[in-house]
Design an enzyme around this catalytic site. Structure first.
Site, PDB file in Angstrom:
ATOM      1  N   SER A 123      42.469 -31.584 -65.445  1.00 42.45           N
ATOM      2  CA  SER A 123      43.127 -30.304 -65.202  1.00 42.45           C
ATOM      3  C   SER A 123      42.747 -29.742 -63.835  1.00 42.45           C
ATOM      4  O   SER A 123      43.021 -30.340 -62.814  1.00 42.45           O
ATOM      5  CB  SER A 123      42.799 -29.330 -66.332  1.00 42.45           C
ATOM      6  OG  SER A 123      43.549 -28.140 -66.221  1.00 42.45           O
ATOM      7  N   ASP A 134      49.827 -27.655 -66.485  1.00 38.68           N
ATOM      8  CA  ASP A 134      49.937 -26.994 -67.787  1.00 38.68           C
ATOM      9  C   ASP A 134      49.646 -25.493 -67.691  1.00 38.68           C
ATOM     10  O   ASP A 134      49.771 -24.773 -68.683  1.00 38.68           O
ATOM     11  CB  ASP A 134      49.051 -27.665 -68.841  1.00 38.68           C
ATOM     12  CG  ASP A 134      47.562 -27.567 -68.556  1.00 38.68           C
ATOM     13  OD1 ASP A 134      47.192 -27.150 -67.435  1.00 38.68           O
ATOM     14  OD2 ASP A 134      46.766 -27.911 -69.449  1.00 38.68           O
ATOM     15  N   ASP A 185      48.417 -25.526 -61.832  1.00 40.14           N
ATOM     16  CA  ASP A 185      47.180 -26.264 -61.614  1.00 40.14           C
ATOM     17  C   ASP A 185      47.538 -27.754 -61.510  1.00 40.14           C
ATOM     18  O   ASP A 185      48.699 -28.129 -61.692  1.00 40.14           O
ATOM     19  CB  ASP A 185      46.166 -25.966 -62.718  1.00 40.14           C
ATOM     20  CG  ASP A 185      46.626 -26.417 -64.098  1.00 40.14           C
ATOM     21  OD1 ASP A 185      47.840 -26.653 -64.277  1.00 40.14           O
ATOM     22  OD2 ASP A 185      45.784 -26.526 -65.006  1.00 40.14           O
ATOM     23  N   LYS A 244      49.879 -25.250 -73.872  1.00 44.98           N
ATOM     24  CA  LYS A 244      50.305 -24.513 -72.680  1.00 44.98           C
ATOM     25  C   LYS A 244      51.130 -25.424 -71.788  1.00 44.98           C
ATOM     26  O   LYS A 244      50.887 -26.626 -71.711  1.00 44.98           O
ATOM     27  CB  LYS A 244      49.099 -23.934 -71.946  1.00 44.98           C
ATOM     28  CG  LYS A 244      48.012 -24.917 -71.562  1.00 44.98           C
ATOM     29  CD  LYS A 244      46.841 -24.159 -70.969  1.00 44.98           C
ATOM     30  CE  LYS A 244      45.686 -25.089 -70.615  1.00 44.98           C
ATOM     31  NZ  LYS A 244      45.007 -25.633 -71.805  1.00 44.98           N
ATOM     32  N   THR A 279      39.662 -18.963 -79.202  1.00 44.12           N
ATOM     33  CA  THR A 279      39.953 -19.294 -77.813  1.00 44.12           C
ATOM     34  C   THR A 279      40.453 -20.722 -77.673  1.00 44.12           C
ATOM     35  O   THR A 279      39.881 -21.648 -78.242  1.00 44.12           O
ATOM     36  CB  THR A 279      38.681 -19.120 -76.956  1.00 44.12           C
ATOM     37  OG1 THR A 279      38.137 -17.839 -77.210  1.00 44.12           O
ATOM     38  CG2 THR A 279      38.989 -19.262 -75.489  1.00 44.12           C
TER      39      THR A 279
END
Length: 613
Positions: free
Chosen positions: A165, A326, A322, A438, A400
């Site tokens: 990521s 995503d 990014d 996401k 989260t």
């Protein structure tokens, strides 16, 4: 190893390459020999660091630096991980050999160790094919959302995305999706981890990427998924005629990642004019040469080139993904010429408002709203809750991370509910149930359409955000973190909060001048707001997380990061509709944050490093 021991290698980089492809048992048996021959290249301490621990497989899969040893991402650890995952899937699915898996990868590469996302994906594919499992291996780089989309669209048992990521360039990762198209949650992580430990010795064909590439079990889903993904997200395009005629200029950056071509295609699918691409950042580059951190969440520093291009071409909005596309960030040029970078919570408010507005325009049945859901994580803004209370749809809070929102969304969809939107403050947005994770690609196109529509009303994005807050109540947030590498200090900090005033299992009743009304501790499972004092959300003793709710409408969560040496804090002041004294509200939030830092974090006493500017 023979080449190492003979002393023929003088290059540290080539040494690391050889070591990265060696099993731990082999390295151990030759350790003395290697050290004697290569004392100028690899120290004993370096070898200990490489080989004394193993990466821990969790619900987020793996994420670590690329390099030699069991603590890093390399050919061997990818093979070991995939062998364990394959065995776990064999135990879980009787039809694994009929359905198969999908594997995607980003553009990361690490020349010193020979590692890279494409190489790791090929090795993972070879492992599955050696066991007779069909593999849908993308033939080229893809955004992360394509993998969960492929799992759902093709009806596969699982998916793997090789990506780190927005992590630094030396890192890589191994992200896993289950058959429902969402990231894995417990107990799958523990089951996979156990299976990895039981399958550390490489199987004979696990290295054979060349033979695997020729196998009839190897399929390339690229064209089909590319076509079907953009067809799926077009259902969220509601103002095609406005998009066609819009004169709004938008700049997009993929920050040296994979996003450029896919966001261009997404804009085309919505009949939006193509965004201006930041030339220096549009092509994938694993060195990320123009940014210190390839993370748009860091704000203006990552967007400097985007602002410069926007100023040159007269664009008013910047969108940024990014490196694995995503996530999405957005900025808008203000009337004073300055750029405003919207926080993840602010963009969440805008997208949530927009998506509900579009749905409402197309659904005249007032009762249908009772079937709608929106989700956000517990550390994200409560703005969706405020909108839901007024508009009549359902809002739910999850733990989260999108692994929780994705799995909860799937549960609701299976019950016949409609999940319109989900978001987390770390610039993650799920704007379509086609991807239960996401997705910065679909979010970019939907944001582009929102901006184009607002322009026809002569309304800026910033003005629309103010309108949302005036209608549903201001939700001002302030999030940051401290860096701490000492786990003892972290435990001590949280233990002090759980044993306030020296009394065991007693939490603070105030923080400076601010009174605390409720406490929820998702590490221990305590929630003072519940009749039985037990938290409703799942708990985990392996991570620290405490939420304090204050009498003034403030909410603050302190938690540790699963992938970084950080203690994060998330604060929000939720005001009632009509309370629009923003200056006063901002000062109250600032004072609350200062009190939390001084009384709960005690950075000087605990030697905590603040977030670098």
């Amino acid at each position: 190893l023979k080449e190492c021991a003979s002393g023929h290698l003088t290059s540290k980089n080539r040494t690391i390459l050889v070591l990265s492809r060696c099993g731990m048992s082999s390295v151990s048996s030759h350790l003395k020999q290697i050290h004697e021959s290569l004392e100028n290249c690899v120290t004993t301490e370096a070898l200990k660091k490489c080989l004394s621990s193993r990466m821990e497989f969790g619900t987020a899969g793996l994420r670590a630096a690329m390099g030699p040893g069991t603590s890093c991402m390399n050919d061997l650890t990818i093979i070991q991980t995939t062998q364990g995952f394959c065995c776990y899937l064999e135990q879980s699915f009787g039809d694994l050999k009929e359905r198969g898996v999908v594997i995607g990868y980003d553009a990361r590469a690490h020349p010193p160790s020979g590692g890279g996302s494409k190489r790791f994906a090929s090795l993972a594919a070879a492992v599955f094919i050696s066991r007779g499992v069909p593999v849908h291996l993308f033939s080229d780089i893809t955004p992360t959302p394509f993998v969960p989309f492929a799992v759902s669209h093709l009806g596969l048992c699982a998916g793997i995305m090789v990506t780190a990521s927005h992590n630094p360039k030396q890192d890589n990762g191994y992200k896993v999706y289950w058959e429902n198209g969402a990231q894995i949650v417990s107990p799958h992580d523990k089951g996979i981890s156990k299976a990895i430990e039981e399958n550390l010795k490489p199987w004979p064909e696990s290295w054979n990427t060349e033979e695997a590439s020729k196998s009839s079990l190897m399929k390339d889903p690229y064209e089909e998924i590319h076509t079907q993904y953009f067809k799926a997200i077009q259902t969220h395009c509601h103002h095609r005629e406005i998009n066609k005629s819009s004169e709004v200029k938008i700049v997009h950056t993929s920050v040296h990642g994979v996003g450029h071509a896919f966001v261009q295609s997404a804009f085309k699918a919505f009949d939006l004019h193509p965004p201006y691409a930041v030339e220096e950042q549009k092509d994938p580059d694993p060195e990320f040469p123009t940014v210190k951190y390839p993370n748009p969440e860091e704000g203006e520093g990552v967007l400097t080139l985007s602002f410069a291009l926007a100023d040159r071409v007269g664009a008013s909005v910047v969108l940024a993904n990014d490196p694995d596309a995503d996530r999405l960030a957005m900025a808008e040029k203000q009337q004073n010429g300055q750029w405003r970078v919207f926080t993840g919570n602010e963009l969440g408010a805008l997208l949530g408002w927009w998506i509900f507005r579009c749905w409402k325009e197309q659904n005249s049945d007032a009762a249908a709203v009772k079937n709608l859901y929106m989700l956000s994580s517990t550390v994200s803004s409560k703005i969706l809750r405020a909108i839901a209370l007024k508009e009549g749809f359902h809002f739910e809070e999850t733990l989260t991370g999108f692994k929780w929102m994705g799995n909860r969304a799937k549960d609701l969809l299976d019950q016949g509910k409609m999940v319109l939107f989900a978001f987390e403050e770390a610039i993650g947005y799920m704007c379509s149930p086609s991807v239960l994770d996401k997705d910065g690609v679909s979010a970019a196109a939907i944001a582009g359409e929102m901006v184009s529509y607002l322009a026809t009303e002569n309304i800026s994005v910033s003005q629309q955000l103010t309108t949302i807050y005036e209608e549903y109540g201001y939700h001002l947030s302030k999030n940051s973190y401290f860096i701490c590498h000492d786990q003892t200090v972290i435990r001590s900090l949280f233990d002090r909060l759980r044993n306030s005033g020296g009394q065991k299992n007693s939490y603070p009743t105030d923080c400076g001048a601010f009174s605390i009304s409720t406490v929820r501790d998702l590490t221990t499972g305590y929630d003072s707001n519940q009749p039985d004092k037990k938290a409703v959300l799942p708990t985990s003793s392996s991570s620290q997380m405490i939420t304090f709710t204050f009498s003034n409408g403030g909410v603050a969560t302190m938690r540790t990061s699963g992938t970084e040496p950080k203690i994060k804090y998330y604060t929000e002041l939720c005001a009632a509709p009509g309370n629009s004294d923003v200056t006063h509200l901002k000062k109250e939030l600032d004072d609350l944050v200062d009190a939390i830092i001084e009384n709960f974090f005690e950075p000087e006493k605990n030697k905590l490093q603040p977030k670098p500017e």
